[in-house]
Design a protein around this motif. Structure first.
Motif, PDB file in Angstrom:
ATOM      1  N   UNK A   1      12.313   4.244   8.112  1.00  0.00           N
ATOM      2  CA  UNK A   1      11.021   3.798   8.646  1.00  0.00           C
ATOM      3  C   UNK A   1      10.435   4.945   9.448  1.00  0.00           C
ATOM      4  N   UNK A   2       9.273   5.454   9.037  1.00  0.00           N
ATOM      5  CA  UNK A   2       8.695   6.636   9.670  1.00  0.00           C
ATOM      6  C   UNK A   2       7.478   6.321  10.526  1.00  0.00           C
TER       7      UNK A   2
ATOM      8  N   UNK B   1       0.866  -1.178   0.000  1.00  0.00           N
ATOM      9  CA  UNK B   1       0.000   0.000   0.000  1.00  0.00           C
ATOM     10  C   UNK B   1       0.903   1.228   0.000  1.00  0.00           C
ATOM     11  N   UNK B   2       0.606   2.226  -0.829  1.00  0.00           N
ATOM     12  CA  UNK B   2       1.474   3.401  -0.866  1.00  0.00           C
ATOM     13  C   UNK B   2       0.658   4.662  -1.178  1.00  0.00           C
ATOM     14  N   UNK B   3       1.221   5.792  -0.772  1.00  0.00           N
ATOM     15  CA  UNK B   3       0.621   7.079  -1.098  1.00  0.00           C
ATOM     16  C   UNK B   3       1.724   8.099  -1.332  1.00  0.00           C
ATOM     17  N   UNK B   4       1.394   9.135  -2.078  1.00  0.00           N
ATOM     18  CA  UNK B   4       2.296  10.253  -2.295  1.00  0.00           C
ATOM     19  C   UNK B   4       1.595  11.535  -1.907  1.00  0.00           C
ATOM     20  N   UNK B   5       2.313  12.451  -1.257  1.00  0.00           N
ATOM     21  CA  UNK B   5       1.698  13.713  -0.868  1.00  0.00           C
ATOM     22  C   UNK B   5       2.770  14.776  -0.669  1.00  0.00           C
ATOM     23  N   UNK B   6       2.321  16.009  -0.581  1.00  0.00           N
ATOM     24  CA  UNK B   6       3.229  17.127  -0.354  1.00  0.00           C
ATOM     25  C   UNK B   6       3.601  17.204   1.112  1.00  0.00           C
TER      26      UNK B   6
ATOM     27  N   UNK C   1       4.424  -9.194  14.763  1.00  0.00           N
ATOM     28  CA  UNK C   1       4.211  -8.987  13.324  1.00  0.00           C
ATOM     29  C   UNK C   1       3.348  -7.747  13.107  1.00  0.00           C
ATOM     30  N   UNK C   2       3.505  -7.132  11.948  1.00  0.00           N
ATOM     31  CA  UNK C   2       2.747  -5.923  11.658  1.00  0.00           C
ATOM     32  C   UNK C   2       3.183  -5.315  10.340  1.00  0.00           C
ATOM     33  N   UNK C   3       3.270  -4.001  10.332  1.00  0.00           N
ATOM     34  CA  UNK C   3       3.616  -3.248   9.118  1.00  0.00           C
ATOM     35  C   UNK C   3       4.582  -2.132   9.480  1.00  0.00           C
ATOM     36  N   UNK C   4       5.380  -1.711   8.478  1.00  0.00           N
ATOM     37  CA  UNK C   4       6.246  -0.548   8.647  1.00  0.00           C
ATOM     38  C   UNK C   4       5.980   0.400   7.491  1.00  0.00           C
ATOM     39  N   UNK C   5       5.955   1.710   7.790  1.00  0.00           N
ATOM     40  CA  UNK C   5       5.764   2.734   6.767  1.00  0.00           C
ATOM     41  C   UNK C   5       7.137   3.270   6.383  1.00  0.00           C
TER      42      UNK C   5
END
Length: 243
Positions: A181-182, A112-117, A147-151
Motif C-alpha cells: 500500500x503506497x 481505478x488504475x494507472x501505469x507509469x514509468x 472508510x476510504x481508498x488505498x493505492x
C-alpha cells in the motif's frame, strides 16, 4: 460526460522549489467555499496554512487544475480532464507529460488504475498502481472517517485482480493479496467541519521518494480523479431524482 480537450492555456510546470521539496507525506483537503457551485479547494499539511489550490471553474464536468500555490492565480502544477469515449477514464496532466487513469466497474467492485514509468537511470521501469475501496487499518489510522481508498502497488502485475476490497490488511502495510500500500485516502468526518473533505497520505515506498516526484504528483491527482468521479455520480443521481 466531458472532453479530453484541455482549457489550460499554460502547460503544467514545476518550480525548482517544489521539485526539491517534494509533496508532503500528508495533505488535507478542504473546501474554500463549501456551498459554492464552483469547486475551489485547498490542500494543506494537517493544521497548517494552505499550500495548493484546486479549481474547477465550470463545475464537476470540466477539468480540475491543481495550482502551485494557495490561490487560483498561481500557475498550474497539474490537471485532470475526462478521457475516452464515455468520459469515465481521466487524463492526468503533469509537467512534461500525461498519464491515464483507467476505470473498471463490475457488480462486485470498482477499480481505478494507472501505469507509469518509475525509478531512475537503469532502474526505470513501468509499474501499475490500483486504487481499491478500503475500511482497513491503513485508512483508519489517518484519523478521519473509517472508510476510504488505498493505492496498491502492483509492479508489473495486471490491474483488477486483487482479492476482497474490504476487511483488515496485513499489519505491515500490505494487502491480503500481498501487494504494498503506497498511499491512502480517508473520507473526512462530516461532523467536524462542513468544509472538511478528507486526507491523503503517502505510505511505504510511496513516502520515501523512491518512485519519483512525478509519480507522487500523479498518485495525488489520481485520487482527485476518483473524487471528481464520485461527485459527478452524485450530481447525476440528484438530477435524475429531481426529474
Amino acid at each position: 460526460m466531458g472532453s479530453s480537450t484541455s482549457k489550460i492555456t499554460t502547460p503544467p510546470q514545476m518550480s525548482a522549489a517544489t521539485a526539491s521539496r517534494g509533496l508532503p507525506q500528508s495533505l488535507r483537503f478542504s473546501y474554500k467555499k463549501a456551498l459554492s457551485l464552483k469547486m475551489v479547494c485547498h490542500l494543506s499539511e494537517p493544521n497548517s496554512e494552505p499550500m495548493f489550490a484546486l479549481s474547477s471553474p465550470d463545475g464537476w464536468y470540466s477539468e480540475v487544475i491543481m495550482h502551485e500555490g494557495p490561490t487560483t492565480d498561481a500557475p498550474p502544477l497539474a490537471a485532470i480532464t475526462s478521457e475516452g469515449k464515455r468520459g469515465e477514464d481521466f487524463a492526468i496532466l503533469v509537467p512534461g507529460g500525461k498519464e491515464i487513469l483507467r476505470y473498471k466497474f463490475s457488480l462486485k467492485k470498482e477499480v481505478f488504475w494507472f501505469g507509469m514509468q518509475v525509478g531512475e537511470g537503469h532502474n526505470k521501469r513501468i509499474e501499475r498502481f490500483e486504487w481499491r475501496h478500503s475500511r482497513g487499518s491503513e485508512v483508519k489510522s489517518v484519523g478521519q472517517a473509517g472508510n476510504g481508498w488505498k493505492l496498491v502497488r502492483l509492479g508489473g502485475g495486471m490491474a483488477g485482480e486483487g482479492n476482497e476490497e474490504d476487511g483488515p490488511d496485513r499489519d505491515d502495510g500490505y494487502t491480503k493479496d500481498g501487494k504494498e500500500i503506497v498511499a491512502v485516502w480517508a473520507e473526512g468526518k462530516a461532523f467536524k467541519s462542513i468544509s472538511n473533505i478528507g486526507e491523503f497520505q503517502f505510505r511505504g515506498s510511496g513516502a520515501t521518494g523512491e518512485l519519483g516526484m512525478l509519480w507522487s504528483l500523479t498518485a495525488l491527482m489520481s485520487y482527485i480523479c476518483i473524487y471528481v468521479h464520485t461527485m459527478r455520480q452524485a450530481a447525476t443521481a440528484s438530477t435524475a431524482a429531481a426529474s
